[in-house]
Design a protein around this motif. Sequence first.
Motif, PDB file in Angstrom:
ATOM      1  N   HIS B  67       0.838  -1.191   0.000  1.00 37.40           N
ATOM      2  CA  HIS B  67       0.000   0.000   0.000  1.00 37.40           C
ATOM      3  C   HIS B  67       0.872   1.239   0.000  1.00 37.40           C
ATOM      4  O   HIS B  67       1.850   1.324   0.736  1.00 37.40           O
ATOM      5  N   LEU B  78      -4.913  -1.160   5.770  1.00 31.67           N
ATOM      6  CA  LEU B  78      -4.095  -0.691   4.655  1.00 31.67           C
ATOM      7  C   LEU B  78      -2.617  -0.974   4.924  1.00 31.67           C
ATOM      8  O   LEU B  78      -1.890  -1.426   4.039  1.00 31.67           O
ATOM      9  N   LYS B  81      -1.345  -4.433   4.000  1.00 31.19           N
ATOM     10  CA  LYS B  81      -1.234  -4.878   2.599  1.00 31.19           C
ATOM     11  C   LYS B  81       0.200  -5.272   2.251  1.00 31.19           C
ATOM     12  O   LYS B  81       0.436  -6.257   1.550  1.00 31.19           O
ATOM     13  N   SER B 124       4.266   1.556   4.637  1.00 35.73           N
ATOM     14  CA  SER B 124       3.830   0.157   4.626  1.00 35.73           C
ATOM     15  C   SER B 124       4.830  -0.706   3.861  1.00 35.73           C
ATOM     16  O   SER B 124       5.204  -1.804   4.303  1.00 35.73           O
TER      17      SER B 124
END
Lengths: 201, 201
Positions: B67, B78, B81, B124
């Motif tokens: 993400h 999120l 991810k 992320s």
Amino acid sequence: MKIIIVGAGGAVGKPAFDELSRRHEVIAVGRSSGDIQADIEDVESIRAMYAATGQVDAVVSAVGHGHFGPVEGMTGELFMKGINHKLLPQVNLVLEGIAYMRDGGSFTLTSGVLNRDPIRGGASAAAANGALDGFVLGAAVDMPRGIRINSVSPEVLEVSRERYDGFFRGHYHVSNEAVALAYSKAVEGCQTGQVYTVDFG
Amino acid sequence: MKIIIVGAGGAVGKPAFDELSRRHEVIAVGRSSGDIQADIEDVESIRAMYAATGQVDAVVSAVGHGHFGPVEGMTGELFMKGINHKLLPQVNLVLEGIAYMRDGGSFTLTSGVLNRDPIRGGASAAAANGALDGFVLGAAVDMPRGIRINSVSPEVLEVSRERYDGFFRGHYHVSNEAVALAYSKAVEGCQTGQVYTVDFG
């Protein structure tokens, strides 16, 4: 400063608490102890904690555990323990906490030694630590309003020598004083996106 | 050597494929292309892949996505991810593959530049990369029968310049040749627990 320390009663959190509470208003958070009880594996519990504290100047997280065991025979589910019990709870503490963090405040997460000085059976923990160190570096450049984020990555603590007897042969065991300094630098210093390793002292 | 390359048709996998297939028997694996189709986000698909290939001398993974977006407003879902689409699939490729790996064989995973040279919105991905790099270090000391494990951590590729236009300002864009060398060293070399960074060339 008004500072939340999650895991303030734990082996790693206590030195941070002892050091920072001498100079600041510290709110100790634990699953079953402290000024506020919260389980940061539950996002709703994190939200309730912040609702109770209101705006703060710093959040320190000194919690998390993972899976220890050899990669041969490890399942994906066992591997994910480090992610689910150490990485994600601390990340959620940041994601949910930005709205409660005052301008120029700081987040301090806790990773650990195993992604730079591995032991047998430590692959899941090493992954979680690497993810935490990577996250603070990545998140630091994103933070709004001058908010800082760092991690403290300590060696095994002297106080945990018996608990981990035999698993960390040859590893230096660091003092509470050395660990406390790292959290002091993270909270009371000026840097961001740093991994403060505590390998000696 | 008999080598599996997962993501052999992708931007990062193709240089590895082109280099290694000149000297070795390479089995290209893709979700919808290659010699064998597999979706490594599905453990059953990984198992079916190994059942089809049988014993191998090396596994290269050059897949994964995450993400991208600022931490302010990011949810835990999120954030995960990167873990679920880049970290865990590659880790499962290792965990499921040990039984199919010949003595002295090797696993090579792919992380990336964002946990050492961050960009906005990359937290992320930085976490997933850090986890992968930590995992190979931790897993290397655990591997049975002389099996090696390393990661390749490339800068943005020259061939991906248009795809990521504007996101990696100031970043060097590396050539396929430079990327291919890292996979060659990981597969045909002798080291383990290494992160082969490809920042120039």
